[in-house]
Motif scaffolding. Structure first.
Motif, short mmCIF file in Angstrom:
data_model
loop_
_atom_site.label_atom_id
_atom_site.label_comp_id
_atom_site.label_asym_id
_atom_site.label_seq_id
_atom_site.Cartn_x
_atom_site.Cartn_y
_atom_site.Cartn_z
N GLY A 193 0.80 -1.06 0.39
CA GLY A 193 -0.09 0.12 -0.19
C GLY A 193 0.99 0.87 0.04
O GLY A 193 2.52 0.83 0.06
N LEU A 194 0.37 2.16 0.54
CA LEU A 194 0.90 4.04 0.39
C LEU A 194 1.63 3.93 1.15
O LEU A 194 1.02 4.27 2.38
N ALA A 195 3.29 3.67 1.57
CA ALA A 195 3.64 4.04 2.35
C ALA A 195 3.18 5.25 2.86
O ALA A 195 3.87 6.42 2.15
N VAL A 196 3.55 5.23 4.05
CA VAL A 196 3.59 7.23 4.69
C VAL A 196 4.09 7.28 6.08
O VAL A 196 4.81 6.41 6.46
N ASN A 197 4.45 8.38 6.28
CA ASN A 197 5.68 8.96 6.97
C ASN A 197 4.19 8.71 8.41
O ASN A 197 3.53 9.06 8.58
N GLU A 198 4.82 9.84 9.86
CA GLU A 198 3.82 9.68 11.20
C GLU A 198 3.27 10.64 10.88
O GLU A 198 2.28 10.47 11.79
N TYR A 199 3.04 11.62 10.19
CA TYR A 199 1.90 12.70 9.78
C TYR A 199 0.65 11.75 8.93
O TYR A 199 0.16 13.07 8.31
N LEU A 200 1.05 10.67 8.33
CA LEU A 200 0.17 9.76 7.77
C LEU A 200 0.20 10.54 5.82
O LEU A 200 -0.12 10.48 5.30
N VAL A 205 2.36 10.63 2.34
CA VAL A 205 2.97 9.74 1.95
C VAL A 205 3.96 10.11 1.29
O VAL A 205 4.44 10.99 0.66
N ASN A 206 5.12 8.57 1.38
CA ASN A 206 5.84 9.37 1.17
C ASN A 206 6.60 9.87 -0.07
O ASN A 206 5.84 9.17 -1.01
N GLY A 207 7.40 10.57 -0.30
CA GLY A 207 7.27 11.13 -1.83
C GLY A 207 6.49 12.25 -1.69
O GLY A 207 7.11 12.90 -3.22
N THR A 208 5.94 12.60 -1.56
CA THR A 208 4.89 13.84 -1.60
C THR A 208 4.79 14.73 -0.36
O THR A 208 5.41 14.25 0.92
N GLU A 209 4.31 16.14 -1.03
CA GLU A 209 3.68 16.45 0.00
C GLU A 209 2.68 17.53 0.74
O GLU A 209 2.07 17.86 1.85
N ASN A 210 1.48 16.60 -0.55
CA ASN A 210 -0.08 17.35 -0.79
C ASN A 210 -0.66 16.46 -0.11
O ASN A 210 -1.95 15.99 -1.33
N VAL A 211 -0.16 14.56 -0.46
CA VAL A 211 -1.03 13.41 -0.32
C VAL A 211 -0.80 13.22 1.05
O VAL A 211 -0.05 12.25 1.51
N TRP A 212 -2.00 12.67 1.43
CA TRP A 212 -2.67 11.61 2.93
C TRP A 212 -2.76 10.60 2.14
O TRP A 212 -3.99 10.64 2.19
N ALA A 213 -2.33 9.55 3.17
CA ALA A 213 -3.33 8.14 3.40
C ALA A 213 -3.83 7.67 4.51
O ALA A 213 -3.07 8.10 5.42
N VAL A 214 -4.99 7.15 4.18
CA VAL A 214 -5.45 6.20 5.66
C VAL A 214 -6.05 5.32 5.13
O VAL A 214 -6.30 4.99 4.40
N GLY A 215 -6.51 4.94 6.48
CA GLY A 215 -7.38 3.05 6.62
C GLY A 215 -6.31 1.88 5.21
O GLY A 215 -4.50 1.89 5.75
N PRO A 224 3.19 14.04 15.78
CA PRO A 224 2.87 12.55 15.04
C PRO A 224 1.94 11.89 15.54
O PRO A 224 1.22 12.05 16.57
N PHE A 225 1.40 10.96 14.84
CA PHE A 225 0.49 9.63 14.96
C PHE A 225 0.82 8.95 15.64
O PHE A 225 1.54 8.01 15.32
N GLU A 226 0.37 8.95 16.41
CA GLU A 226 0.46 7.51 17.49
C GLU A 226 -0.60 6.59 17.56
O GLU A 226 -2.13 6.71 18.38
N TYR A 227 -1.20 5.30 17.56
CA TYR A 227 -2.16 4.44 17.81
C TYR A 227 -1.99 4.47 18.62
O TYR A 227 -1.53 3.58 19.86
N SER A 228 -3.21 4.19 19.09
CA SER A 228 -3.80 3.65 20.91
C SER A 228 -4.79 2.16 20.74
O SER A 228 -5.08 2.24 20.17
N HIS A 229 -3.77 1.20 20.86
CA HIS A 229 -4.46 0.13 19.94
C HIS A 229 -5.66 -0.60 21.71
O HIS A 229 -5.15 -0.40 23.38
N GLN A 230 -7.04 -0.57 21.64
CA GLN A 230 -8.04 -0.99 22.06
C GLN A 230 -7.85 -2.21 23.07
O GLN A 230 -9.09 -2.41 23.57
#
Ligand code: NAD
Length: 412
Positions: free
Chosen positions: A245-252, A254-264, A339-345
């Motif tokens: 899938g789209l590899a993203v950084n810690e702010y989601l 998309v690596n290699g872009t500045e204006n594209v985010w990916a979630v899910g 940065p995004f931190e996932y909290s596993h419930q």
């Protein structure tokens, strides 16, 4: 499911919503191409939407691993349409099996319900299907009682690999009691219209070929990339080593872009492709964009005031100076989003017969539980996770309706 229109009508901001399939993202041109894939077509069926910033949250499609016959003969379990197709097929199998003069072997085949994939999707569906048989079908079509059978096929040595050993054992034991057969270490290799061909690995390591006739085949072997995501990845050099899938950084981003985010499920951020992760990522982006928007508005106002201050004199100048100071204080108060931190419930799955299993994160430990109380916890957790009160009420009413009158088996 929650209708998007229902969410949008409560929003202050202007949101344009198009029900369409995004067929391609042109990253260099900053354009998304969209098609109207609905049954009712107008004069315009495809167009493009330009973007400055883009969020990709298209999820994934069903993995088939290129196994022949899967796409043609099995039902998937992702969209609402898939569920309707399954319902239709179950009832067709039941009625065709009850057809006058049907041979015993053919009856057995038609009433053999095979689920491939022992992840949470396959396990939950197998449990629900057996419940449907026990609670409704048995009463409505008593003549199928001896032939109806559910089998869950899994390539690995056990089902639900993400749960603790104790809960895996509990699930396998409960399935046995519910008369659901679990076939582990069994890898499906080929599918025809009436049977699956699988390879079973025996305890001594040797392999044995097997043919399993089926009436309904539900394929739940996990996620695969959607073509639109694959195509976008091919346009970004930094994504060339990413496979799932789209590899993203810690702010989601998309690596290699500045204006594209990916979630899910289409984003790869080292978390499992679960709804829990997707929902936290969505909430994070909402906070991030709100903070960006606030910062941008204040900066614009500050620029305007600075210009006005340059030409103003006397009291007016002092007043502008005060306003600038107030705005600068507000700017500081705009929460800087980390940065995004996932909290596993925890993990939760329904296993049929009013039982569920749960691995819940508690303080810094883990609580593993299975049974009827866990099932009520599962129910309340899912009602709680519904997006709106409208949906919560609809889900509860559906549960009450099904328990009073049985499940709805109408076919189109
Ligand atoms: P999965 O990837 O979790 O499981 C698929 C299973 O299919 C694997 O165990 C794999 O070994 C098996 N498999 C693959 N190819 C096979 C073959 N040819 N023959 C036999 N078995 C084969 O997929 P899923 O269950 O669809 O779940 C997808 C994601 O959604 C996961 O991250 C899951 O945790 C999440 N999910 C969670 C819940 C829940 O929390 N209750 C419910 C549904 C899905």
């Amino acid at each position: 499911m929650e209708p998007i229109r229902n969410i949008l009508r409560h929003k202050k901001a202007t949101v344009k919503y198009y029900e369409a399939e995004a067929t391609k993202v042109d990253y260099a041109k900053k354009v998304v191409y969209i098609n109207d894939e609905s049954e009712i077509k107008g004069d315009v069926m495809s167009t493009e939407v330009p973007f400055d910033m883009l969020v990709v949250g298209v999820g994934a499609e069903n993995a088939t691993f290129g196994i022949p016959g899967v796409r043609e003969h099995s039902c998937f379990l992702k969209e609402v349409g898939d569920a309707q197709q399954i319902r239709k097929r179950i009832m067709d199998c039941v009625e065709t099996a009850s057809f006058k003069g049907q041979t015993p072997d053919e009856r057995k085949r038609l009433l053999h319900m095979v689920v491939v994939g022992g992840g949470p999707t396959g396990v939950e569906f197998a449990g629900e299907l057996q419940d449907f048989f026990e609670q409704d079908l048995k009463k409505w079509v008593p003549e199928i009682v001896d032939s109806f059978h559910v089998t869950l096929v899994e390539a690995l040595p056990n089902v639900l690999p993400m749960f603790s050993k104790q809960l895996i054992d509990y699930t396998e034991k409960s399935f046995k009691e519910e008369s659901i057969t679990i076939r582990t270490k069994t890898m499906v290799k080929n599918v025809t219209d009436k049977a699956i061909e699988a390879e079973y690995t025996k305890p001594d390591g040797t392999k044995e070929k097997e043919i399993m006739p089926y009436g309904l085949l539900v394929w739940a072997t996990g996620n695969a990339l959607r073509p639109v995501v694959k195509d976008l990845m091919a346009q970004i050099p930094a994504q060339k080593d990413s496979r799932r899938g789209l590899a993203v950084n810690e702010y989601l981003v998309v690596n290699g872009t500045e204006n594209v985010w990916a979630v899910g499920d289409c984003a790869i951020a080292n978390y499992a492709p679960t709804a829990q992760v997707a929902s936290q990522e969505g909430a994070f982006l909402a906070r991030l964009f709100n903070s960006l928007a606030k910062t941008e508005t204040i900066n614009k106002e500050l620029a305007g005031l600075s210009e006005a201050q340059a030409t103003a004199a006397g009291d007016k100048r002092t007043q502008i100076f005060e306003e600038i100071k107030t705005l600068q204080r507000s700017l500081k108060r705009v929460k800087q989003i980390g940065p995004f931190e996932y909290s596993h419930q925890g993990s939760l799955a329904y296993i049929g017969h009013d039982k569920a299993v749960a691995d819940i994160s508690w303080l810094s430990g883990n609580i593993a539980s299975g049974g009827t109380i866990t099932y009520w916890f599962w129910k309340s957790a899912y009602v709680n996770m519904c997006f709106s009160w409208r949906n919560r009420l609809l889900v509860c009413m559906d549960w009450v309706k099904a328990s009073l009158f049985g499940r709805d088996v109408s076919r189109e």
